[in-house]
Enzyme design. Structure first.
Site, mmCIF file in Angstrom:
data_model
loop_
_atom_site.group_PDB
_atom_site.id
_atom_site.type_symbol
_atom_site.label_atom_id
_atom_site.label_comp_id
_atom_site.label_asym_id
_atom_site.label_seq_id
_atom_site.Cartn_x
_atom_site.Cartn_y
_atom_site.Cartn_z
ATOM 1 N N ASP A 538 0.744 -1.261 0.000
ATOM 2 C CA ASP A 538 0.000 0.000 0.000
ATOM 3 C C ASP A 538 0.779 1.319 0.000
ATOM 4 O OD1 ASP A 538 -1.622 -2.155 0.394
ATOM 5 O OD2 ASP A 538 -2.942 -1.185 1.822
ATOM 6 N N GLU A 738 -1.068 -8.936 12.563
ATOM 7 C CA GLU A 738 -0.885 -8.609 11.156
ATOM 8 C C GLU A 738 0.573 -8.265 10.831
ATOM 9 O OE1 GLU A 738 -3.106 -5.155 10.020
ATOM 10 O OE2 GLU A 738 -2.931 -5.566 7.882
#
Ligand SMILES: *[C@@H]1O[C@H](CO)[C@@H](O)[C@H](O)[C@H]1NC(C)=O
Ligand SMILES: *[C@@H]1O[C@H](CO)[C@@H](O)[C@H](O)[C@H]1NC(C)=O
Ligand SMILES: *[C@@H]1O[C@H](CO)[C@@H](O)[C@H](O)[C@H]1NC(C)=O
Length: 823
Positions: A538, A738
């Site tokens: 991202d 994560e």
């Protein structure tokens, strides 16, 4: 040499053949029954359904009901990050047999222990559930807990019925039709669990007829029913009968146990709570046994049982996160659409489908749906456990491909999935790509089919003992499967090359002087100034001013990975019917040459993105970090003799760049963007990339070359660091995360991220290279071979090598040729 090159070139352009149409999936039939049922609604603490579009779905909700006013707050259903769970998830689970889930609910002061298992005497379409509730230490011994088990039918049959069981008024019994087969479902509370003088179990059954696209909202339906009866009501009134949604509410005092038995066909006497008990033991034993064979942690993770428990939990949660989804998806038909200029009311957005998908999810509470980039990592862990399951899931993804070759990178199918995604992120764009990680899975599949890598998972028709590994004898089923998916993979690759192509012409002037020509070069579509979401990384820093002239290194490398895999399959299958059979070989090499020719910066000693400056010069834009490693990670840089390997390893090993005691950071600490902005891929440690680095270091540690010993040393250290980081956070918090903080090693962002973080399961099972004897270097260069070229094809490799040189130096060769002709 020259003549050979020219001939091959001609052959390549003139080769004509027809593309065979995909055959039916042989393997699916025998893989089907044992995968029909499962906890395939991973967004719920416990949600079971059939892998059918018009199926049954079931779920469990529970709450402490001592304080009636609090029930809407305390009623658990969907996995949430903020419900004060002291950990939840599967401790053992295999989609074929079932497993065991534990939920530590501090808010409701109760721990649930759930066994979901298939009946191993049936073909897999009978299953059972045992739910045990145990009060936590801080609970009142007389605490009342209510559990609501519900079952809904996605087809509107009017003969689905629930009521009090004819055999015992403490039991509930349901019956109906599923795919024109009769089924029964019984709910059996175990009275003996209440060992205190308490009121008996209260059972209420309410049968409702609801719109079928609201079945997934069973929680609000239940709460609304309660509200409609009386304020502060915690018990449903009983109204059993026909309906498409049945709520079976059991209210207990103290600890409790109840069973649910599902039988396809009428339940016979020999399918009982005792059978369920033996199925539970069977599933547990099988899981242990298979785990020992496939993923037993290797030294130094064999010192305590703790690592085994940890590894089993991560593996079980990855597989317990496998879901079945169906519904429509929002797609923008406007090929040129960029996200910033679109609103959800855009006329170009339409509902497509319905589609279905069988996929694991990155995180049950936060990302309970399919992500293409993640799935290629998930399946690497599933593959060695159950190769047919992994291929079934890969096929499900490939079936979503449209005629052009596009696959939407995020699968938000149906209203339940959409409920977790803000509207502005729901639309998928047909021009947007995503890292084609599925190719890595198919590559691994081929290695096992060919016998190059041993397979110890669930026995499979794809795998047969091969007496002479590497001589390309492929089991019939595996060949049929590969032939089917090959054309799909190729369609995706061609789509990728077409739609993500970069403007390479402007880079040519610099190289033409050298007689070289690079025609490869790619650019992610759909980027904004801050994000390249499609790349999967991202907010990783890129060229500051987005331009049509930039070339993205990672995009190039992913194309390289695709062409390597296609080349490997087509070579193994001798798919000469593919008109690109020879071109694929050269393409891999052209990509490697482009990485070095266009993306290598001598000044930075690193692979970088590139762009054209306002003055028209080729410019490298170097943000050292995960992207710089892409040629190595995708196998574009495969040769242990490669001169750029040393500098890439320097970047990994240098603590001021990527190395930390907890694993490799996403960005160099020296980069101006390190730790800035959203800081998503700008410093945190990600397990998927650390895993890929380890895989490549291990390969290099086993091959002769100048960096061999160093790779072995780095591999051992990094393997320990990354495993212990994930392990320590799991011990401290009860969860996998994560990403991990590069300064403290602590897990952060999304909790219960048992998607690619679970790859540490594979890492622990990889061999320990600590202190391994390594054959001294130097040795003969000719001992080194491209690992992806199978033996016996040496001539092909040589010829294509020549061909590639021919392509790259085409101009110069033509010039020499003309000179020759003129003299
Ligand atoms: C697998 O099972 C489902 C559900 O019964 C069925 O709809 C589907 O056709 C089956 N697929 C194959 C290949 O047998
Ligand atoms: C762990 O594995 C190593 C290497 O296989 C072995 O030498 C060692 O004895 C094992 N340790 C334990 C505690 O089993
Ligand atoms: C593989 O080797 C076996 C044993 O030599 C042989 O029978 C078989 O034909 C070989 N297969 C191929 C495709 O060469």
């Amino acid at each position: 040499m020259l003549v050979v090159a020219l001939c091959l070139q001609a052959l390549c352009f003139c080769f004509v053949a027809t593309t065979p149409t995909p055959t039916s999936n042989h393997y699916q039939q025998y893989s089907n029954d044992s995968l029909l049922w499962g906890p395939y609604r991973p967004n719920l603490y416990l949600g079971i359904r059939a892998r059918m579009r018009e199926g049954l779905l079931a779920g469990l909700m529970w709450s402490n009901v001592d304080n009636a006013a609090q029930i809407s707050k305390n009623l658990r259903h969907t996995c949430e990050q903020d419900e004060g769970m002291a950990g939840y998830g599967w401790t053992a689970y295999d989609p074929r047999t079932g497993g065991h889930e534990v939920i530590r609910d501090t808010g409701n002061k109760i721990d649930l222990s759930i066994d979901y298992v298939k009946d191993h005497h049936s073909s897999g379409d009978d299953w059972g559930l045992r739910v045990s509730g145990r009060l936590r230490d801080d609970a009142q011994r007389t605490q009342r807990t209510t559990a609501v088990f519900y079952i809904g039918h996605e087809t509107l049959h009017d003969d689905f019925e629930c009521g009090v069981s004819p055999s015992s008024n403490a039991e509930a019994s349901c019956a109906g039709l599923l795919a024109s087969k009769r089924f029964t479902l019984d709910i059996i509370p175990a009275m003996s669990a209440n060992d205190m003088d308490s009121s008996p179990v209260i059972m209420n059954i309410q049968s409702l007829q609801v719109p079928r696209n609201t079945l997934w909202q069973a929680k609000s339906i239940f709460l609304n029913q309660l509200k409609a009866e009386a304020p502060r009501q915690t018990l449903l009134s009983s109204s059993p009968g026909r309906g498409n949604l049945h709520l079976i509410q059991l209210t207990f005092v103290g600890d409790f146990v109840f069973d649910v038995l599902f039988a396809s066909g009428p339940r016979t006497d020999d399918y009982s709570s005792e059978t369920l008990g033996s199925n539970i033991d069977y599933a547990a034993a099988r899981f242990e046994d298979q785990f020992k064979r496939v993923y037993n942690p290797q030294s130094p993770f064999n010192v305590t049982q703790d690592y085994t428990t940890f590894s089993q939990s991560l593996l079980a949660n990855l597989m317990g996160g496998i879901g079945y989804f169906h519904g429509t998806s929002k797609v923008s038909m406007d090929a040129k659409a960029e996200k910033s200029s679109l609103t959800s009311a855009d006329a170009a957005v339409e509902d497509r489908g319905p589609y279905e998908l069988f996929s694991a999810v990155p995180s049950r509470p936060f990302f309970p749906r399919g992500f293409l980039w993640d799935e290629g990592f998930h399946l690497q862990a599933v593959l060695d456990w159950d190769i047919e399951l992994a291929m079934e899931m890969a096929t499900s993804w490939l079936n979503l491909m449209d005629d052009d070759g596009w696959i939407a990178r995020e699968q938000i199918l149906g209203p339940e999935a959409a409920s977790k995604v803000p509207p502005e992120f729901q639309t998928q764009y047909q021009l947007y790509a995503n890292p084609p990680t599925m190719f890595m899975v198919v590559d691994m599949f081929l290695d096992r089919v060919l016998g190059d890598v041993p397979y110890d998972g669930r026995p499979s028709r794809f795998i047969q003992a091969i007496e002479h590994p590497g001589n390309a004898s492929i089991p019939v089923e595996a060949r049929a499967f590969l032939e089917t998916i090959y054309w799909k993979l190729k369609r995706h690759y061609l789509w990728w090359r077409r739609t993500q192509a970069g403007n390479t012409e402007r880079y040519q002037s610099r190289h033409q002087a050298m007689g070289m020509e690079y025609r490869e070069g790619y650019r992610w579509r759909g980027r904004t100034a801050e994000h390249v979401l499609t790349s999967g990384l991202d907010d990783y820093p890129r060229v500051a001013a987005p331009s049509d002239d930039e070339l993205h290194l990672d995009a190039l490398c992913w194309v390289g990975l695709m062409s390597n895999t296609l080349r490997k399959i087509s070579t193994a299958l001798q798919l000469t019917s593919d008109p690109d059979f020879y071109a694929l070989n050269t393409h891999s090499a052209e990509i490697a040459a482009t990485a070095d020719g266009i993306h290598w910066s001598d000044h930075e000693q690193a692979y970088c993105d590139a762009t054209i400056s306002p003055a028209g010069q080729v410019e490298h834009v170097c943000h050292k970090g995960y992207i710089s490693l892409m040629p190595l990670l995708t196998g574009v840089l495969w040769n242990p003799m490669h001169t750029k390997l040393g500098p890439v390893l320097d970047l990994i090993e240098d603590p001021s760049h990527l190395w930390s005691p907890y694993g490799l950071r996403s960005l160099s600490t020296k980069d101006e963007y390190y730790g800035t902005g959203e800081n998503y891929w700008r410093s945190p440690i990600w397990v998927n990339i650390n895993y890929l680095v380890l895989v490549r270091l291990l390969e290099l540690a086993k091959q002769r070359g100048p960096q061999q010993e160093r790779c072995s040393r780095m591999y051992s250290k990094l393997r320990k660091n990354i495993v212990n980081t994930v392990y320590q956070s799991w011990k401290d918090t009860g969860f996998a995360w994560e990403q991990y903080n590069p300064d403290s090693g602590k897990g952060q962002r999304t909790q219960h991220f048992t998607g690619w973080t679970a790859l540490v399961v594979r890492v622990m099972a990889m061999p320990d290279m600590e202190g391994q004897y390594i054959k001294p270097y130097p040795t003969a260069d000719n001992a080194i071979q491209n690992p992806s070229a199978t033996s016996g094809h040496g001539l092909l490799v040589t010829l294509t090598g020549v061909f590639i040189l021919g392509m790259l130096f085409r101009r110069r060769i033509m010039q020499i040729w003309r000179n020759l002709m003129e003299t």
